[in-house]
Design a protein around this motif. Structure first.
Motif, mmCIF file in Angstrom:
data_model
loop_
_atom_site.group_PDB
_atom_site.id
_atom_site.type_symbol
_atom_site.label_atom_id
_atom_site.label_comp_id
_atom_site.label_asym_id
_atom_site.label_seq_id
_atom_site.Cartn_x
_atom_site.Cartn_y
_atom_site.Cartn_z
ATOM 1 N N MET A 1 0.854 -1.200 0.000
ATOM 2 C CA MET A 1 0.000 0.000 0.000
ATOM 3 C C MET A 1 0.883 1.241 0.000
ATOM 4 N N SER A 2 0.502 2.255 -0.742
ATOM 5 C CA SER A 2 1.275 3.486 -0.854
ATOM 6 C C SER A 2 1.360 4.207 0.487
ATOM 7 N N THR A 3 2.457 4.969 0.652
ATOM 8 C CA THR A 3 2.575 5.789 1.863
ATOM 9 C C THR A 3 1.526 6.889 1.870
ATOM 10 N N ALA A 43 -16.868 -6.164 0.120
ATOM 11 C CA ALA A 43 -17.183 -5.030 -0.752
ATOM 12 C C ALA A 43 -16.469 -3.771 -0.282
ATOM 13 N N HIS A 44 -16.365 -3.605 1.030
ATOM 14 C CA HIS A 44 -15.694 -2.432 1.574
ATOM 15 C C HIS A 44 -14.208 -2.456 1.209
ATOM 16 N N LEU A 45 -13.584 -3.608 1.321
ATOM 17 C CA LEU A 45 -12.167 -3.720 0.981
ATOM 18 C C LEU A 45 -11.934 -3.442 -0.505
ATOM 19 N N GLU A 46 -12.841 -3.889 -1.348
ATOM 20 C CA GLU A 46 -12.704 -3.612 -2.784
ATOM 21 C C GLU A 46 -12.757 -2.110 -3.040
ATOM 22 N N LEU A 47 -13.694 -1.423 -2.386
ATOM 23 C CA LEU A 47 -13.777 0.033 -2.513
ATOM 24 C C LEU A 47 -12.482 0.682 -2.013
ATOM 25 N N MET A 48 -11.979 0.229 -0.876
ATOM 26 C CA MET A 48 -10.761 0.794 -0.306
ATOM 27 C C MET A 48 -9.584 0.626 -1.265
ATOM 28 N N ASP A 49 -9.469 -0.541 -1.859
ATOM 29 C CA ASP A 49 -8.360 -0.773 -2.779
ATOM 30 C C ASP A 49 -8.473 0.106 -4.023
ATOM 31 N N ARG A 50 -9.680 0.287 -4.524
ATOM 32 C CA ARG A 50 -9.857 1.153 -5.702
ATOM 33 C C ARG A 50 -9.544 2.607 -5.371
ATOM 34 N N PRO A 279 -22.863 6.020 -1.438
ATOM 35 C CA PRO A 279 -22.680 4.926 -2.393
ATOM 36 C C PRO A 279 -21.253 4.871 -2.926
ATOM 37 N N ALA A 280 -20.835 3.674 -3.337
ATOM 38 C CA ALA A 280 -19.451 3.450 -3.753
ATOM 39 C C ALA A 280 -18.975 4.422 -4.829
ATOM 40 N N PRO A 281 -19.736 4.690 -5.899
ATOM 41 C CA PRO A 281 -19.217 5.614 -6.916
ATOM 42 C C PRO A 281 -18.934 7.005 -6.354
ATOM 43 N N HIS A 286 -14.992 10.983 -4.234
ATOM 44 C CA HIS A 286 -14.532 11.781 -3.102
ATOM 45 C C HIS A 286 -13.075 11.472 -2.784
ATOM 46 N N ALA A 287 -12.709 10.183 -2.782
ATOM 47 C CA ALA A 287 -11.323 9.803 -2.525
ATOM 48 C C ALA A 287 -10.404 10.383 -3.599
ATOM 49 N N ALA A 288 -10.854 10.358 -4.844
ATOM 50 C CA ALA A 288 -10.035 10.896 -5.932
ATOM 51 C C ALA A 288 -9.797 12.385 -5.764
ATOM 52 N N SER A 289 -10.757 13.104 -5.185
ATOM 53 C CA SER A 289 -10.611 14.551 -5.010
ATOM 54 C C SER A 289 -9.460 14.886 -4.073
ATOM 55 N N PHE A 290 -9.050 13.948 -3.226
ATOM 56 C CA PHE A 290 -7.943 14.190 -2.308
ATOM 57 C C PHE A 290 -6.584 14.122 -3.017
ATOM 58 N N SER A 291 -6.597 13.658 -4.252
ATOM 59 C CA SER A 291 -5.384 13.703 -5.066
ATOM 60 C C SER A 291 -5.361 14.922 -5.975
#
Length: 319
Positions: A1-3, A43-50, A279-281, A286-291
């Motif tokens: 996993m990335s730092t 399902a949660h782990l799959e979302l976390m990994d994506r 929802p997952a999408p 939202h996670a992508a916005s942190f990049s």
């Protein structure tokens, strides 16, 4: 996993048993949302990994575990805490747990605090903003906060519907507006009750970019100075609010975070997904916005900044 792996301090789980009991208590459309979400660790782990999420700290969302019967709330709190702790054990390093407490049952809450920390190894506790109209500044809850402070506990606040929602929500889902103001309401209650000042060892996480607090902080501060006895060395409301932590669950960018940065220091900001209620999408976006959004500290990204803050708040995540 990335730092730069995100640490999610605002993530939820539900179990079939919990949904059955909440539905039987009248929460078939929880907080006006049409249906309960589905959840599984897989399902949660799959979302976390994506989304590049390293660890998610799980909690039970609104409506919590107290539906009017103290004994039933004690049993349900113990059940969901045991279930959450089992998920943590089964997936080392990927999950943590904020334990639920059966407040306003103080004796039950104190017993569950001991079990959660001493037996289950919980990372903290989650408290709803009110329970049947009992807000967190209520003097009856002082023993609960005293014990949490003694343990230097992390307390995640989570909004729920106010008792007046039938008049104020105007028939719309309460998470849209009511949750934001109930967060401000209960934190204001903690300020006026002196709870935060009495217990500086409490480490409190306010959700959803602080709700309405960033725009209300100066107004609250002014009213406290007008209506509360002044003590020469007592910090004002803004100083107390600045000591709190804030998660960035919800639509943090582009408008809420700039408002929050006028109140909170960058080292007190934390990432939150609000999955599985988001929802997952939407959680992935939202996670992508942190990049993508520029971070407020030179040499950091929102991912690295919030992850560093979380590891400071939860040292076990660095081990």
């Amino acid at each position: 996993m990335s730092t730069d792996g995100l640490i999610d301090v605002h993530a939820h789980f539900v179990t079939d048993s919990y949904v059955r009991q909440a539905t039987a208590a009248g929460h078939d459309k929880p907080d006006g949302v049409p249906a309960w979400p589905a959840w599984s660790a897989e399902a949660h782990l799959e979302l976390m990994d994506r989304g590049g999420i390293e660890t998610a700290l799980l909690s039970v969302s609104s409506p919590g575990v107290f539906f009017g019967d103290a004994d039933a709330a004690r049993r349900l709190a113990r059940e969901v805490n045991e279930d959450g702790a089992a998920v943590v054990r089964e997936h080392p390093g990927r999950f943590g747990l904020f334990a639920s407490l059966p407040v306003p049952d103080v004796d039950g809450a104190l017993a569950e605090i001991a079990h959660a920390f001493d037996v289950l190894g919980a990372d903290g506790v989650v408290l709803e903003t009110n329970t049947h109209g009992v807000y967190l500044g209520d003097e009856r809850l002082e023993p609960v906060f005293a014990e949490l402070a003694r343990r230097h506990a992390v307390v995640l606040l989570h909004p729920t519907s106010p008792v007046c929602w039938e008049q104020t929500a105007l028939g719309r889902p309460r998470p849209m507006v009511e949750f934001i103001f109930d967060t401000a309401r209960t934190v204001t209650d903690l300020l006026f009750a002196g709870t935060l000042e009495r217990h500086p060892d409490l480490r409190v996480i306010v959700p959803h970019c602080g709700g309405a607090l960033p725009v209300l902080a100066d107004r609250i501060n002014g009213f406290m100075k007008l209506f509360m006895p002044a003590e020469p060395d007592a910090p004002d409301a803004v100083a107390q609010l600045r000591r709190l932590y804030y998660d960035l669950a919800g639509p943090a960018f582009p408008r809420q975070v700039p408002a929050l940065l006028g109140l909170a220091d960058p080292d007190h900001l934390l990432y939150g997904s609000d999955y599985c209620w988001t929802p997952a999408p939407a959680a992935e976006a939202h996670a992508a916005s942190f990049s993508e959004a520029p971070a407020p500290v030179d040499g950091t990204t929102w991912r690295s900044l919030t992850a560093t803050n979380a590891r400071t708040l939860f040292p076990r995540l660095s081990r």
